[in-house]
Write an enzyme that holds these catalytic residues in place. Structure first.
Site, PDB file in Angstrom:
ATOM      1  N   MET A  66     -30.493  42.410  21.098  1.00  0.00           N
ATOM      2  CA  MET A  66     -31.217  40.985  21.258  1.00  0.00           C
ATOM      3  C   MET A  66     -32.797  41.095  21.576  1.00  0.00           C
ATOM      4  O   MET A  66     -33.575  40.191  21.030  1.00  0.00           O
ATOM      5  CB  MET A  66     -30.780  40.139  22.583  1.00  0.00           C
ATOM      6  CG  MET A  66     -31.136  38.669  22.673  1.00  0.00           C
ATOM      7  SD  MET A  66     -30.646  37.697  21.049  1.00  0.00           S
ATOM      8  CE  MET A  66     -28.830  37.150  21.514  1.00  0.00           C
TER       9      MET A  66
ATOM     10  N   GLU B 132     -19.485  51.243  42.527  1.00  0.00           N
ATOM     11  CA  GLU B 132     -19.403  49.779  43.313  1.00  0.00           C
ATOM     12  C   GLU B 132     -19.609  48.492  42.420  1.00  0.00           C
ATOM     13  O   GLU B 132     -19.044  47.474  42.506  1.00  0.00           O
ATOM     14  CB  GLU B 132     -20.026  49.521  44.806  1.00  0.00           C
ATOM     15  CG  GLU B 132     -19.667  50.599  45.624  1.00  0.00           C
ATOM     16  CD  GLU B 132     -20.211  51.813  45.348  1.00  0.00           C
ATOM     17  OE1 GLU B 132     -21.045  52.181  44.768  1.00  0.00           O
ATOM     18  OE2 GLU B 132     -20.343  52.589  46.519  1.00  0.00           O
TER      19      GLU B 132
ATOM     20  N   PHE C  18     -28.117  56.082  59.380  1.00  0.00           N
ATOM     21  CA  PHE C  18     -27.806  56.482  58.257  1.00  0.00           C
ATOM     22  C   PHE C  18     -26.834  55.466  57.316  1.00  0.00           C
ATOM     23  O   PHE C  18     -25.838  55.047  57.769  1.00  0.00           O
ATOM     24  CB  PHE C  18     -26.754  57.999  58.307  1.00  0.00           C
ATOM     25  CG  PHE C  18     -26.250  58.456  57.208  1.00  0.00           C
ATOM     26  CD1 PHE C  18     -27.114  58.875  55.961  1.00  0.00           C
ATOM     27  CD2 PHE C  18     -24.931  58.342  56.849  1.00  0.00           C
ATOM     28  CE1 PHE C  18     -26.704  59.385  54.890  1.00  0.00           C
ATOM     29  CE2 PHE C  18     -24.341  58.817  55.550  1.00  0.00           C
ATOM     30  CZ  PHE C  18     -25.219  59.362  54.609  1.00  0.00           C
ATOM     31  N   GLN C  19     -27.123  55.244  56.105  1.00  0.00           N
ATOM     32  CA  GLN C  19     -26.509  54.234  55.259  1.00  0.00           C
ATOM     33  C   GLN C  19     -26.377  52.968  55.754  1.00  0.00           C
ATOM     34  O   GLN C  19     -25.590  52.133  55.606  1.00  0.00           O
ATOM     35  CB  GLN C  19     -25.260  54.745  54.767  1.00  0.00           C
ATOM     36  CG  GLN C  19     -24.911  55.747  54.061  1.00  0.00           C
ATOM     37  CD  GLN C  19     -23.831  56.176  53.290  1.00  0.00           C
ATOM     38  OE1 GLN C  19     -22.601  56.004  53.992  1.00  0.00           O
ATOM     39  NE2 GLN C  19     -23.882  56.697  52.177  1.00  0.00           N
TER      40      GLN C  19
ATOM     41  N   LYS D 292     -18.695  49.539  61.791  1.00  0.00           N
ATOM     42  CA  LYS D 292     -17.703  50.093  62.116  1.00  0.00           C
ATOM     43  C   LYS D 292     -16.956  50.206  63.278  1.00  0.00           C
ATOM     44  O   LYS D 292     -15.800  50.321  63.483  1.00  0.00           O
ATOM     45  CB  LYS D 292     -18.045  51.775  61.771  1.00  0.00           C
ATOM     46  CG  LYS D 292     -17.011  52.827  61.679  1.00  0.00           C
ATOM     47  CD  LYS D 292     -17.579  54.081  61.241  1.00  0.00           C
ATOM     48  CE  LYS D 292     -16.622  55.062  61.109  1.00  0.00           C
ATOM     49  NZ  LYS D 292     -17.027  56.318  60.730  1.00  0.00           N
TER      50      LYS D 292
END
Lengths: 172, 598
Positions: free
Chosen positions: B500, B49, B111-112, B161
């Protein structure tokens, strides 16, 4: 507390009209913490329009320039309007509730003190008194200090609310 | 027309004009992925993502339109936190849609589940948790409005959802007033009185600099800027976020200021008596130690974000407004004061001649200032040294790449030494040809951002100039690019180090190298590229550079990765040590001997 020595007041009052939506207080609080602005007190209340709430925020202007605080607050999409109230141009009030440990022989002294400050006794127990004062924050500070001599068991202050002082000419 | 919330979301995106989005499905966002099958919107399936977020940023930076990313709840949403933060720092318009557990499960540690509106509150311009399907079209329209107007920025819509599954009656908000944004009113027109004062300062300036930031690109103000520069004859510096806002080939252009800016751009600001900051925010990487920054300069600060005015440096004149509108108003004010357009003055240091009898006719000459600037340019050009038979210098790669590519090539960089060399040695001629992570400094930005840029501008060649450390963070998205036939090109300046950090350890930590070595061969970048469906090429010597680039430029049907094995010990110069004054700029060691004293 409200002023640093004889200089400029350390605090400034912001009256902030916000949308009455979930999470708005978290957005304001989060902004203050991530930008490193200090708050002396914060009061939240509904307004006469149910879409909006009003936050009265007392800002520590030594932690950041007031202008920067206002501009950053104004960027929050849920903030609708901000009015700045300089302490000298505002009427401020704060409410204090305190429970004091005091047995019967000295109860009268506390009641007298409450009377001098035009406060109220709101609850009486066998060896305790709960008292209330709504006044300008400096007076509330004094009252708290004097009560302290008797032993404060519990204390709750609301944080200040404020409105602009009225001028001597007629409002339009 | 009855629609599910999911259908309404996709229809809202279509109505908003979205042509592409980047995403990865999961449980909570599943309902929304169903109507994507019948949608006109192209969905690009990423491998992580974070890639979706950076692709959307790359797309937005080259097109000027909002980039769109879609992710599921929980880890899907937290993986897009870095792109949101990056877009917030660089004011990139981004609309991220995240799935959320059902409203009935919110707060139950389902969940999630993750409180992503809470997590992203401080790194989005605004975010919304939608709790009713009927709010979806209005929220989508509001999200795009907030993301793309005023100071652009990322927004997030969190969609539970059950809200996606619920039914609603379709509508589309007809006007801005229907968006329910009572507290959102960007100020676009500058205050005329402030603009008039700014014009006075401009006419009186003896050692001026136009300090151009990314806001000029966002406002589409590059034409107005060109007119302002040519009419005034003022030198222009373009910050890291503004590379391409003013052509590097223009005689008035001094290039990039800042920690790794060139000597002339940095020192011009230090000695200026007037800085005209246009869509720039006095970032610490530009100012160095603020108390020592441009001590003699009066400041005109133009920015669409009122909070930027005076945040770092109190200006003599602050103007809140859109850069294009304010510059155009400033041009009118200058015109009124006698400084009109003058064809003969175009591209000259003199600027337009003031009309006789006007205030502009008697403005101070700036010949001495320009003579000084030209002397600095002659004494301290960008510089690196090559020895015959020696290692390949990264600057050589960038210069050759530039020479062999069209000037409208889009260049994308990650963060670190390679980014600085790209910004220094590429010659930018056009707006929106430079995509990089400025404020946030997000390593791993380049590969996905280049993919997004190529999707946004399929007509352009897109070269990512990346470091080996950065490349390893997000290279998996080249599988996305191969699968979706997005032919980006990646030049890895492979110096086998977190370069760097290595440079700072060499210069400021007594060469005590701690955890910075990566190895040039692990992974094998050519094999890795091939494994992801790309063409892999390796160039190890200066002689191999041009043929490798030509080979890469000839491929247009798949992504290409070129592994340039560059000198591990090369450092970026000039450099202003962190926290130091810009007066203490460190030039290339070979230039330090003959340093000019002002």
């Amino acid at each position: 507390m409200s002023s640093a020595g004889d200089g400029e007041p350390r605090h400034h009052i912001l009256s902030v009209l916000v949308e009455n939506k979930a999470g708005v207080l978290a957005r304001v609080a989060g902004l203050f913490s991530r930008r490193g602005f200090n708050i002396f007190s914060l009061a939240v209340a509904p307004t006469d329009d149910e879409r909006f709430s009003r936050l009265t925020i007392v800002v520590d202007v030594e932690s950041a320039p007031l202008e920067q605080v206002v501009q950053q607050l104004d960027k929050l999409v849920n903030v609708v309007a901000i009015s700045q109230l300089a302490p000298e141009a505002a009427v401020e009030r704060e409410l204090l509730l305190a429970t004091v440990a005091v047995d019967a022989p000295r109860r009268g002294e506390v009641i007298e003190l409450v009377g001098v400050f035009r406060g109220e006794v709101v609850n009486v127990g066998l060896d305790r008194l709960t008292v209330m004062l709504a006044d300008d924050p400096d007076t509330v500070d004094d009252f708290e200090r004097l009560l302290g001599a008797y032993g404060i068991v519990e204390l709750q202050r609301t944080g200040r609310v404020a409105l602009p002082k009225l001028g001597r000419s007629k409002a339009d | 027309m009855k629609l599910t919330g999911a259908q309404a979301l996709i229809k809202s995106l279509e109505t908003q004009g979205v042509d592409v989005m980047f995403g990865l499905p999961g449980g909570a966002i599943l309902p929304v992925y169903d109507p994507i099958l019948g949608s006109s919107i192209r969905h690009i399936l990423v491998r992580h993502e974070q890639g979706a977020g950076h692709m959307a940023e790359g797309y937005a930076m080259v097109t000027g339109r909002a980039g769109v990313a879609m992710v599921t709840s929980g880890p899907g949403a937290t993986n897009v936190v870095t792109p949101l933060s990056n877009a917030y720092m660089d004011s990139t318009p981004l609309v991220v849609i995240s799935g959320q557990v059902a409203t009935s499960a919110i707060g139950s540690d389902a969940f999630q589940e993750c409180d992503i509106t809470g997590v992203t509150m401080g790194i989005t311009k605004h975010n919304w948790l939608v709790t009713r399907a009927e709010d979806i079209p209005r929220t989508v329209a509001a999200a795009f409005h907030v993301a793309t107007t005023g100071r652009p920025g990322p927004v997030l819509i969190d969609l539970p959802k059950d809200v996606s599954n619920a039914e609603m009656e379709w509508y589309w908000p007809a006007t801005e007033a229907d968006l329910d944004l009572p507290g959102y009113h960007p100020r676009l027109d500058g205050d005329p009185a402030a603009i008039a004062r700014a014009a006075q300062l401009i006419l009186a300036a003896e050692r001026p600099v136009l300090y151009v930031g990314g806001g000029v690109l966002k406002a589409g103000a590059t034409d107005a800027l060109l007119e302002l520069a040519e009419r005034t004859g003022f030198p222009v510096v373009t910050t890291l976020m503004a590379r391409g806002a003013f052509p590097d080939s223009h005689p008035l252009c001094l290039g990039m200021p800042g920690m790794h800016g060139n000597y002339t751009a940095v020192t011009a600001m230090q000695r200026a008596d007037l800085l005209v900051a246009l869509g720039a925010r006095f970032d610490d990487r530009v100012t160095g130690k603020v108390s020592a920054f441009a001590p003699a300069a009066k400041v005109i600060h133009v920015d669409v974000d009122p909070a930027e005015i005076g945040k770092v440096r109190a200006p003599e004149v602050g103007i809140v407004g859109d850069c294009r509108r304010v510059i155009e108003a400033l041009l009118e004010a200058l015109e009124a004061a006698g400084l009109g357009h003058d064809d003969a003055a175009v591209r000259t240091e003199r600027g337009a001649r003031g009309r006789p009898g006007t205030q502009a006719a008697s403005r101070p000459a700036r010949d001495g200032w320009w003579a000084q600037l030209r002397a600095w340019q002659a004494a301290y050009p960008l510089h690196y040294e090559e020895e015959a038979g020696g290692p390949l210098k990264p600057q050589r790669v960038v210069e050759t790449l530039r020479a062999l590519s069209s000037p409208d090539t889009v260049v994308v960089a990650g963060v670190g030494q390679h980014q600085m060399w790209a910004s220094q040695y590429w010659r930018f001629e056009q707006p929106r040809t430079w995509v990089n992570s400025g404020g946030a400094g997000t390593m791993g930005f380049a590969v996905p951002a280049a993919i997004g840029a190529k999707v946004g501008r399929p007509d352009r060649t897109v070269w990512a100039i990346d470091g080996d450390g950065c490349f390893q963070m997000t290279a998996q998205e080249l599988a996305t690019a191969s699968a979706e036939r997005i032919p980006v090109k990646v030049a890895i300046l492979n110096n086998a180090y977190l370069g760097m950090v290595r440079q700072w350890q060499e210069m400021f930590y007594a060469e005590r190298y701690s955890e910075v070595y990566l190895s040039p061969d692990l992974p094998d970048y050519v094999k890795w590229a091939e494994a992801m469906g790309c063409v892999g090429i390796r160039a190890e010597t200066p002689e191999e550079v041009a043929p490798a680039i030509e080979k890469a430029n000839a491929i247009d049907d798949r992504p290409v990765v070129v592994d340039f094995r560059t000198d591990a010990f090369e450092k970026v110069f000039p450099m202003v040590p962190a926290g130091g004054s810009n007066d203490d700029i460190v030039v290339h060691p070979s230039q330090a001997q003959g340093r000019v004293v002002q």
